[in-house]
Motif scaffolding. Structure first.
Motif, PDB file in Angstrom:
ATOM      1  N   ARG A  38       0.817  -1.222   0.000  1.00 44.53           N
ATOM      2  CA  ARG A  38       0.000   0.000   0.000  1.00 44.53           C
ATOM      3  C   ARG A  38       0.846   1.265   0.000  1.00 44.53           C
ATOM      4  NH1 ARG A  38      -3.936  -2.494   4.051  1.00 44.53           N
ATOM      5  NH2 ARG A  38      -5.693  -3.038   2.707  1.00 44.53           N
ATOM      6  N   ASN A  39       1.975   1.221   0.684  1.00 49.68           N
ATOM      7  CA  ASN A  39       2.828   2.402   0.811  1.00 49.68           C
ATOM      8  C   ASN A  39       3.755   2.605  -0.381  1.00 49.68           C
ATOM      9  OD1 ASN A  39       1.678   2.928   3.270  1.00 49.68           O
ATOM     10  ND2 ASN A  39       3.318   1.991   4.455  1.00 49.68           N
ATOM     11  N   GLY A  40       3.635   1.796  -1.393  1.00 43.68           N
ATOM     12  CA  GLY A  40       4.475   1.952  -2.576  1.00 43.68           C
ATOM     13  C   GLY A  40       5.894   1.464  -2.382  1.00 43.68           C
ATOM     14  N   SER A  41       6.089   0.551  -1.458  1.00 41.08           N
ATOM     15  CA  SER A  41       7.429   0.028  -1.195  1.00 41.08           C
ATOM     16  C   SER A  41       7.839  -1.073  -2.167  1.00 41.08           C
ATOM     17  CB  SER A  41       7.504  -0.512   0.239  1.00 41.08           C
ATOM     18  OG  SER A  41       7.292   0.526   1.160  1.00 41.08           O
ATOM     19  N   VAL A  42       6.927  -1.455  -3.054  1.00 41.44           N
ATOM     20  CA  VAL A  42       7.219  -2.506  -4.035  1.00 41.44           C
ATOM     21  C   VAL A  42       7.338  -1.858  -5.410  1.00 41.44           C
ATOM     22  CG1 VAL A  42       6.421  -4.639  -5.111  1.00 41.44           C
ATOM     23  CG2 VAL A  42       5.911  -4.198  -2.687  1.00 41.44           C
ATOM     24  N   VAL A  46      10.351  -6.262 -13.553  1.00 40.26           N
ATOM     25  CA  VAL A  46       9.905  -7.143 -14.632  1.00 40.26           C
ATOM     26  C   VAL A  46       8.563  -7.754 -14.247  1.00 40.26           C
ATOM     27  CG1 VAL A  46      10.386  -9.270 -15.935  1.00 40.26           C
ATOM     28  CG2 VAL A  46      12.271  -7.774 -15.276  1.00 40.26           C
ATOM     29  N   VAL A  47       7.604  -7.664 -15.158  1.00 33.84           N
ATOM     30  CA  VAL A  47       6.362  -8.432 -15.059  1.00 33.84           C
ATOM     31  C   VAL A  47       6.103  -8.898 -16.480  1.00 33.84           C
ATOM     32  CG1 VAL A  47       3.915  -8.458 -14.499  1.00 33.84           C
ATOM     33  CG2 VAL A  47       5.453  -7.051 -13.137  1.00 33.84           C
ATOM     34  N   SER A  48       6.469 -10.141 -16.738  1.00 40.17           N
ATOM     35  CA  SER A  48       6.345 -10.666 -18.093  1.00 40.17           C
ATOM     36  C   SER A  48       5.952 -12.133 -18.030  1.00 40.17           C
ATOM     37  CB  SER A  48       7.658 -10.485 -18.851  1.00 40.17           C
ATOM     38  OG  SER A  48       8.682 -11.240 -18.248  1.00 40.17           O
ATOM     39  N   SER A  49       5.988 -12.767 -19.139  1.00 40.62           N
ATOM     40  CA  SER A  49       5.603 -14.162 -19.252  1.00 40.62           C
ATOM     41  C   SER A  49       6.333 -15.042 -18.236  1.00 40.62           C
ATOM     42  CB  SER A  49       5.912 -14.646 -20.672  1.00 40.62           C
ATOM     43  OG  SER A  49       5.632 -16.004 -20.809  1.00 40.62           O
ATOM     44  N   GLY A  50       5.595 -15.504 -17.225  1.00 39.65           N
ATOM     45  CA  GLY A  50       6.153 -16.418 -16.245  1.00 39.65           C
ATOM     46  C   GLY A  50       7.097 -15.838 -15.217  1.00 39.65           C
ATOM     47  N   THR A  51       7.297 -14.524 -15.218  1.00 38.04           N
ATOM     48  CA  THR A  51       8.290 -13.932 -14.317  1.00 38.04           C
ATOM     49  C   THR A  51       7.819 -12.616 -13.716  1.00 38.04           C
ATOM     50  OG1 THR A  51      10.042 -14.851 -15.706  1.00 38.04           O
ATOM     51  CG2 THR A  51      10.693 -13.164 -14.139  1.00 38.04           C
ATOM     52  N   VAL A  52       8.037 -12.500 -12.412  1.00 36.58           N
ATOM     53  CA  VAL A  52       7.827 -11.238 -11.701  1.00 36.58           C
ATOM     54  C   VAL A  52       9.107 -10.965 -10.924  1.00 36.58           C
ATOM     55  CG1 VAL A  52       6.504 -10.034  -9.923  1.00 36.58           C
ATOM     56  CG2 VAL A  52       5.341 -11.649 -11.445  1.00 36.58           C
ATOM     57  N   VAL A  53       9.685  -9.793 -11.129  1.00 32.64           N
ATOM     58  CA  VAL A  53      10.859  -9.372 -10.377  1.00 32.64           C
ATOM     59  C   VAL A  53      10.518  -8.021  -9.755  1.00 32.64           C
ATOM     60  CG1 VAL A  53      13.320  -8.795 -10.451  1.00 32.64           C
ATOM     61  CG2 VAL A  53      12.408 -10.553 -11.989  1.00 32.64           C
ATOM     62  N   ALA A  54      10.762  -7.917  -8.447  1.00 30.18           N
ATOM     63  CA  ALA A  54      10.431  -6.682  -7.749  1.00 30.18           C
ATOM     64  C   ALA A  54      11.498  -6.338  -6.723  1.00 30.18           C
ATOM     65  CB  ALA A  54       9.080  -6.823  -7.058  1.00 30.18           C
ATOM     66  N   GLU A  55      11.608  -5.061  -6.445  1.00 29.87           N
ATOM     67  CA  GLU A  55      12.448  -4.548  -5.375  1.00 29.87           C
ATOM     68  C   GLU A  55      11.499  -4.099  -4.275  1.00 29.87           C
ATOM     69  OE1 GLU A  55      15.883  -4.461  -5.486  1.00 29.87           O
ATOM     70  OE2 GLU A  55      15.709  -5.497  -7.407  1.00 29.87           O
ATOM     71  N   VAL A  56      11.673  -4.640  -3.076  1.00 33.16           N
ATOM     72  CA  VAL A  56      10.808  -4.304  -1.947  1.00 33.16           C
ATOM     73  C   VAL A  56      11.649  -3.573  -0.911  1.00 33.16           C
ATOM     74  CG1 VAL A  56       9.220  -5.188  -0.196  1.00 33.16           C
ATOM     75  CG2 VAL A  56       9.410  -6.367  -2.400  1.00 33.16           C
ATOM     76  N   SER A  57      11.291  -2.315  -0.664  1.00 33.64           N
ATOM     77  CA  SER A  57      12.051  -1.479   0.264  1.00 33.64           C
ATOM     78  C   SER A  57      11.392  -1.475   1.636  1.00 33.64           C
ATOM     79  CB  SER A  57      12.116  -0.045  -0.253  1.00 33.64           C
ATOM     80  OG  SER A  57      12.734  -0.012  -1.504  1.00 33.64           O
ATOM     81  N   ARG A 131      11.093 -17.359   7.221  1.00 37.39           N
ATOM     82  CA  ARG A 131       9.729 -17.745   6.883  1.00 37.39           C
ATOM     83  C   ARG A 131       9.595 -17.872   5.361  1.00 37.39           C
ATOM     84  NH1 ARG A 131       4.707 -17.606   9.421  1.00 37.39           N
ATOM     85  NH2 ARG A 131       5.435 -16.884  11.431  1.00 37.39           N
ATOM     86  N   SER A 132       8.859 -18.862   4.923  1.00 35.84           N
ATOM     87  CA  SER A 132       8.607 -19.024   3.497  1.00 35.84           C
ATOM     88  C   SER A 132       7.100 -19.137   3.275  1.00 35.84           C
ATOM     89  CB  SER A 132       9.300 -20.274   2.970  1.00 35.84           C
ATOM     90  OG  SER A 132       9.068 -20.420   1.604  1.00 35.84           O
ATOM     91  N   PRO A 133       6.504 -18.269   2.519  1.00 31.99           N
ATOM     92  CA  PRO A 133       7.094 -17.153   1.789  1.00 31.99           C
ATOM     93  C   PRO A 133       7.432 -16.006   2.739  1.00 31.99           C
ATOM     94  CG  PRO A 133       4.729 -17.162   1.444  1.00 31.99           C
ATOM     95  CD  PRO A 133       5.054 -18.383   2.261  1.00 31.99           C
ATOM     96  N   CYS A 134       8.455 -15.265   2.380  1.00 27.31           N
ATOM     97  CA  CYS A 134       8.885 -14.146   3.222  1.00 27.31           C
ATOM     98  C   CYS A 134       7.947 -12.951   3.007  1.00 27.31           C
ATOM     99  CB  CYS A 134      10.333 -13.761   2.914  1.00 27.31           C
ATOM    100  SG  CYS A 134      10.577 -12.960   1.326  1.00 27.31           S
ATOM    101  N   VAL A 135       8.069 -11.960   3.854  1.00 31.32           N
ATOM    102  CA  VAL A 135       7.210 -10.782   3.786  1.00 31.32           C
ATOM    103  C   VAL A 135       7.389 -10.035   2.461  1.00 31.32           C
ATOM    104  CG1 VAL A 135       8.810  -9.203   4.950  1.00 31.32           C
ATOM    105  CG2 VAL A 135       6.350  -8.823   5.137  1.00 31.32           C
ATOM    106  N   HIS A 136       8.585 -10.078   1.892  1.00 32.56           N
ATOM    107  CA  HIS A 136       8.856  -9.396   0.624  1.00 32.56           C
ATOM    108  C   HIS A 136       8.126 -10.085  -0.533  1.00 32.56           C
ATOM    109  CE1 HIS A 136      12.406  -8.795   3.290  1.00 32.56           C
ATOM    110  NE2 HIS A 136      11.976  -7.548   3.127  1.00 32.56           N
ATOM    111  N   HIS A 137       8.133 -11.404  -0.511  1.00 31.95           N
ATOM    112  CA  HIS A 137       7.405 -12.202  -1.502  1.00 31.95           C
ATOM    113  C   HIS A 137       5.913 -11.881  -1.411  1.00 31.95           C
ATOM    114  CE1 HIS A 137       6.437 -16.582  -2.987  1.00 31.95           C
ATOM    115  NE2 HIS A 137       5.897 -15.671  -3.741  1.00 31.95           N
ATOM    116  N   LEU A 138       5.375 -11.867  -0.195  1.00 27.89           N
ATOM    117  CA  LEU A 138       3.957 -11.573   0.001  1.00 27.89           C
ATOM    118  C   LEU A 138       3.615 -10.151  -0.440  1.00 27.89           C
ATOM    119  CD1 LEU A 138       3.495 -13.264   3.493  1.00 27.89           C
ATOM    120  CD2 LEU A 138       2.662 -14.121   1.290  1.00 27.89           C
ATOM    121  N   ALA A 139       4.482  -9.192  -0.120  1.00 26.36           N
ATOM    122  CA  ALA A 139       4.255  -7.803  -0.531  1.00 26.36           C
ATOM    123  C   ALA A 139       4.228  -7.694  -2.055  1.00 26.36           C
ATOM    124  CB  ALA A 139       5.331  -6.888   0.057  1.00 26.36           C
TER     125      ALA A 139
END
Length: 191
Positions: A38-42, A46-57, A131-139
């Motif tokens: 919600r706070n725009g930390s993500v 990349v959001v493409s075929s089969g792949t999501v890559v994000a930076e979570v601050s 923890r799996s999934p981690c908070v960054h994955h969930l965000a």
């Protein structure tokens, strides 16, 4: 007003991957993950075929998250394309990525999942969380649900095979528009 997730059927499908009602208990990481999204930390790189890559601050650092999403089978892709073509004939906005929620209902009736369970995805994060999934994955999933709410075509792109070079996708671009990436900026304005 805070950003909400899952306001469309497309976004709700992805939201359900993290907020399962069948879970034995609430995941204690979910409130923090929702807040980060919600706070725009993500920020998606990349959001493409089969792949999501994000930076979570977070307060302390930025974590890089990569999520691999299984693609639809050839028969599932054929069914999705058929539904999109039919919807496009009735509604021109389908060609711009505005996909009606009714398509999700039709996909579910054909046992074609818009989103997949987190256990079906591969994920990596450079954080030190145990923890799996981690908070960054969930965000990242929360933010993805929000992005899919804004542009449902992202959900289709994520589960579809990549478009081969030399082949233009007619379902994502109107004939009167061209992607900016197709313009050679060096020669656009001439010499």
């Amino acid at each position: 007003m805070a950003n909400e997730f899952g306001v469309t059927a497309w976004g709700r499908a992805w939201l359900r991957t993290v907020e399962r009602t069948a879970a034995s208990g609430p995941n204690p990481s979910l409130p923090t993950a929702r807040t980060l999204a919600r706070n725009g930390s993500v920020e998606f790189t990349v959001v493409s075929s089969g792949t999501v890559v994000a930076e979570v601050s977070t307060k302390a650092k930025t974590s890089s998250v990569t999520i691999g999403v299984p693609l639809w089978t050839k028969s599932e892709i054929a069914a999705v394309k058929s539904l999109l073509r039919s919807a496009g004939k009735a509604n021109r906005s389908v060609s711009t990525g505005e996909l009606p929620d009714s398509i999700v209902t039709e996909l579910q009736a054909r046992n074609i999942a818009v989103a997949v369970d987190l256990s079906e995805c591969t994920a990596s994060c450079d954080c030190s969380g145990r923890r799996s999934p981690c908070v960054h994955h969930l965000a990242a999933i929360y933010a993805l649900a929000g992005r899919i709410d804004e542009e449902p075509a992202v959900a289709v792109t994520l589960r579809s095979a990549p478009v081969k070079a030399g082949k233009k996708s007619t379902s994502t671009h109107s004939a009167e528009w061209i992607p900016l990436s197709d313009i050679d900026i060096r020669s656009f304005y001439g010499d």
